[in-house]
Enzyme design. Structure first.
Site, PDB file in Angstrom:
ATOM      1  N   TYR A  31       7.809 -57.276   3.558  1.00 43.34           N
ATOM      2  CA  TYR A  31       6.360 -57.225   3.335  1.00 43.34           C
ATOM      3  C   TYR A  31       5.869 -55.784   3.302  1.00 43.34           C
ATOM      4  O   TYR A  31       5.168 -55.376   2.365  1.00 43.34           O
ATOM      5  CB  TYR A  31       5.651 -58.014   4.447  1.00 43.34           C
ATOM      6  CG  TYR A  31       4.165 -57.777   4.514  1.00 43.34           C
ATOM      7  CD1 TYR A  31       3.296 -58.460   3.670  1.00 43.34           C
ATOM      8  CD2 TYR A  31       3.616 -56.858   5.418  1.00 43.34           C
ATOM      9  CE1 TYR A  31       1.922 -58.230   3.721  1.00 43.34           C
ATOM     10  CE2 TYR A  31       2.251 -56.618   5.469  1.00 43.34           C
ATOM     11  CZ  TYR A  31       1.412 -57.311   4.624  1.00 43.34           C
ATOM     12  OH  TYR A  31       0.049 -57.076   4.672  1.00 43.34           O
ATOM     13  N   LYS A  42       4.052 -53.459   0.350  1.00 38.78           N
ATOM     14  CA  LYS A  42       2.721 -52.834   0.471  1.00 38.78           C
ATOM     15  C   LYS A  42       2.810 -51.324   0.242  1.00 38.78           C
ATOM     16  O   LYS A  42       1.882 -50.710  -0.289  1.00 38.78           O
ATOM     17  CB  LYS A  42       2.101 -53.148   1.837  1.00 38.78           C
ATOM     18  CG  LYS A  42       1.658 -54.601   1.991  1.00 38.78           C
ATOM     19  CD  LYS A  42       0.446 -54.926   1.123  1.00 38.78           C
ATOM     20  CE  LYS A  42      -0.030 -56.349   1.313  1.00 38.78           C
ATOM     21  NZ  LYS A  42      -1.203 -56.689   0.495  1.00 38.78           N
TER      22      LYS A  42
HETATM   23  N1  LIG Z   1      -5.259 -61.068   7.717  1.00 41.72           N
HETATM   24  C1  LIG Z   1      -5.134 -59.827   8.160  1.00 41.72           C
HETATM   25  O1  LIG Z   1      -5.492 -59.535   9.295  1.00 41.72           O
HETATM   26  C2  LIG Z   1      -4.546 -58.766   7.259  1.00 41.72           C
HETATM   27  C3  LIG Z   1      -4.083 -57.588   7.828  1.00 41.72           C
HETATM   28  C4  LIG Z   1      -3.546 -56.615   7.002  1.00 41.72           C
HETATM   29  C5  LIG Z   1      -3.499 -56.804   5.630  1.00 41.72           C
HETATM   30  N2  LIG Z   1      -3.943 -57.969   5.093  1.00 41.72           N
HETATM   31  C6  LIG Z   1      -3.884 -58.138   3.638  1.00 41.72           C
HETATM   32  O2  LIG Z   1      -5.089 -58.719   3.185  1.00 41.72           O
HETATM   33  C7  LIG Z   1      -4.843 -59.633   2.110  1.00 41.72           C
HETATM   34  C8  LIG Z   1      -5.381 -61.006   2.458  1.00 41.72           C
HETATM   35  O3  LIG Z   1      -4.868 -61.376   3.724  1.00 41.72           O
HETATM   36  P1  LIG Z   1      -4.959 -62.880   4.259  1.00 41.72           P
HETATM   37  O4  LIG Z   1      -4.544 -62.854   5.676  1.00 41.72           O
HETATM   38  O5  LIG Z   1      -6.280 -63.447   3.869  1.00 41.72           O
HETATM   39  O6  LIG Z   1      -3.790 -63.523   3.394  1.00 41.72           O
HETATM   40  P2  LIG Z   1      -3.209 -65.020   3.456  1.00 41.72           P
HETATM   41  O7  LIG Z   1      -3.946 -65.895   4.378  1.00 41.72           O
HETATM   42  O8  LIG Z   1      -1.748 -64.852   3.688  1.00 41.72           O
HETATM   43  O9  LIG Z   1      -3.552 -65.511   2.028  1.00 41.72           O
HETATM   44  C9  LIG Z   1      -2.878 -65.004   0.985  1.00 41.72           C
HETATM   45  C10 LIG Z   1      -3.389 -65.579  -0.307  1.00 41.72           C
HETATM   46  O10 LIG Z   1      -2.369 -65.257  -1.219  1.00 41.72           O
HETATM   47  C11 LIG Z   1      -2.173 -66.354  -2.065  1.00 41.72           C
HETATM   48  N3  LIG Z   1      -0.757 -66.420  -2.456  1.00 41.72           N
HETATM   49  C12 LIG Z   1       0.328 -66.454  -1.641  1.00 41.72           C
HETATM   50  N4  LIG Z   1       1.448 -66.588  -2.389  1.00 41.72           N
HETATM   51  C13 LIG Z   1       1.045 -66.640  -3.693  1.00 41.72           C
HETATM   52  C14 LIG Z   1       1.723 -66.785  -4.932  1.00 41.72           C
HETATM   53  N5  LIG Z   1       3.043 -66.931  -5.005  1.00 41.72           N
HETATM   54  N6  LIG Z   1       0.987 -66.808  -6.055  1.00 41.72           N
HETATM   55  C15 LIG Z   1      -0.361 -66.673  -6.025  1.00 41.72           C
HETATM   56  N7  LIG Z   1      -1.061 -66.539  -4.884  1.00 41.72           N
HETATM   57  C16 LIG Z   1      -0.362 -66.525  -3.734  1.00 41.72           C
HETATM   58  C17 LIG Z   1      -2.560 -67.591  -1.288  1.00 41.72           C
HETATM   59  O11 LIG Z   1      -3.081 -68.535  -2.219  1.00 41.72           O
HETATM   60  P3  LIG Z   1      -3.064 -70.126  -1.927  1.00 41.72           P
HETATM   61  O12 LIG Z   1      -3.563 -70.286  -0.516  1.00 41.72           O
HETATM   62  O13 LIG Z   1      -3.995 -70.660  -2.954  1.00 41.72           O
HETATM   63  O14 LIG Z   1      -1.652 -70.582  -2.108  1.00 41.72           O
HETATM   64  C18 LIG Z   1      -3.597 -67.074  -0.307  1.00 41.72           C
HETATM   65  O15 LIG Z   1      -4.889 -67.368  -0.733  1.00 41.72           O
HETATM   66  C19 LIG Z   1      -3.339 -59.616   1.883  1.00 41.72           C
HETATM   67  O16 LIG Z   1      -3.034 -58.731   0.844  1.00 41.72           O
HETATM   68  C20 LIG Z   1      -2.783 -59.101   3.203  1.00 41.72           C
HETATM   69  O17 LIG Z   1      -1.556 -58.446   3.056  1.00 41.72           O
HETATM   70  C21 LIG Z   1      -4.461 -58.961   5.882  1.00 41.72           C
END
Ligand SMILES: NC(=O)c1ccc[n+]([C@@H]2O[C@H](COP(=O)([O-])OP(=O)(O)OC[C@H]3O[C@@H](n4cnc5c(N)ncnc54)[C@H](OP(=O)(O)O)[C@@H]3O)[C@@H](O)[C@H]2O)c1
Length: 252
Positions: free
Chosen positions: A155, A159
């Site tokens: 991962y 990134k």
């Molecule tokens: N959450 C945090 O605290 C945090 C911290 C650091 C960075 N980030 C970054 O912020 C962003 C959003 O985070 P999040 O926690 O909201 O992410 P998440 O809950 O893991 O959601 C990821 C999204 O990516 C989509 N996805 C996953 N695999 C896919 C594929 N093969 N094709 C198309 N879409 C796909 C999913 O769509 P479906 O659900 O429709 O399948 C989901 O809506 C990410 O880039 C993550 O790395 C988040």
């Protein structure tokens, strides 16, 4: 800074069916931005977001695409342009996040993360830059780029690739398209964990608390409203990027 109104713009938000992608879509809608809702499996979440947008008087369209399927992601920008008729913002938020270390990471996990988290955002960005006369891209990165996330090796490598691509594409697509990034820190717990998980990790942060999806969404809106920013990444992380790897909360 001259703040530009975003009203009447149209944004494609990837992974908008839930969590951060959804929060960003709602914040953009509050600025009067129409939304192309991308989802893969979160159909109910995407429809729920559509209902919220309808209540706000915002136009929206749905696009389903799996980023592990070339035939689905390759046509995504053309579909978004065709459906909305006026695409000028791309938010690359969708990603996968699986555990592995240098001891056990395999080629399959390495290439899957690279594809979904770096290659597809780049491919969408390049296609976007070809379609729009003038546009803005924001890539969602990760505050763990500073230091070393030993528990999610594939991962974090993906990134890093997207982070470098943010600067490369900012130069390549200038002056018609700007490319910036937001690096979230502790915002939402991973699946299966609750708030207490974040609270414990947040004790080690300079600001002693975790953030919320609205903090990320506000940073995205800021980057989109400022016409003189490109190649800039904002850490929205309670100061986590200031800390060394050894002292940091690196177990998540
Ligand atoms: N959450 C945090 O605290 C945090 C911290 C650091 C960075 N980030 C970054 O912020 C962003 C959003 O985070 P999040 O926690 O909201 O992410 P998440 O809950 O893991 O959601 C990821 C999204 O990516 C989509 N996805 C996953 N695999 C896919 C594929 N093969 N094709 C198309 N879409 C796909 C999913 O769509 P479906 O659900 O429709 O399948 C989901 O809506 C990410 O880039 C993550 O790395 C988040």
């Amino acid at each position: 800074m001259i703040e530009k109104s975003l009203r009447g713009s149209t944004a494609l938000v990837t992974g908008a069916g839930k969590r951060l992608g959804r929060a960003v879509a709602l914040a953009l809608a509050d600025e009067g931005v129409n939304i192309v809702i991308h989802y893969r499996s979160s159909e109910d979440g995407a429809k729920g977001l559509g209902e919220e947008l309808k209540k706000k008087g915002i136009r929206y369209w749905f696009i389903k695409a799996d980023f592990e399927k070339k035939e689905e992601y390759e046509s995504l920008i053309a579909r978004a342009v065709r459906d909305s008729g006026n695409l000028n913002i791309l938010i690359n938020s969708a990603s996968i996040f699986f555990k592995n270390t240098l001891k056990d990471v395999d080629f399959d996990s390495f290439t899957r993360h690279m594809q979904v988290n770096a290659w597809v955002p780049f491919a969408l960005s390049r296609e976007f830059s070809r379609h729009v006369a003038c546009g803005k891209i924001v890539n969602i990165l990760d505050a763990r780029l500073v230091g070393y996330d030993w528990a999610h090796v594939a991962y974090i490598l993906s990134k890093h690739a997207l982070s470098v691509l943010t600067r490369m594409t900012a130069l390549e697509f200038a002056p018609s398209v700007t490319v910036n990034g937001v690096s979230p820190g502790l915002i939402l717990p991973p699946p299966g964990q609750d708030e207490s998980y974040l609270d414990k990790l947040a004790e080690n942060l300079p600001l002693k608390r975790h953030g919320g999806p609205e903090d990320i969404a506000a940073a995205v809106v800021y980057l989109l409203k400022n016409d003189f920013l490109t190649g800039t990444v904002i850490n929205v992380d309670g100061g986590r990027h200031l800390m060394g790897y050894k002292n940091g909360p690196h177990t998540d």
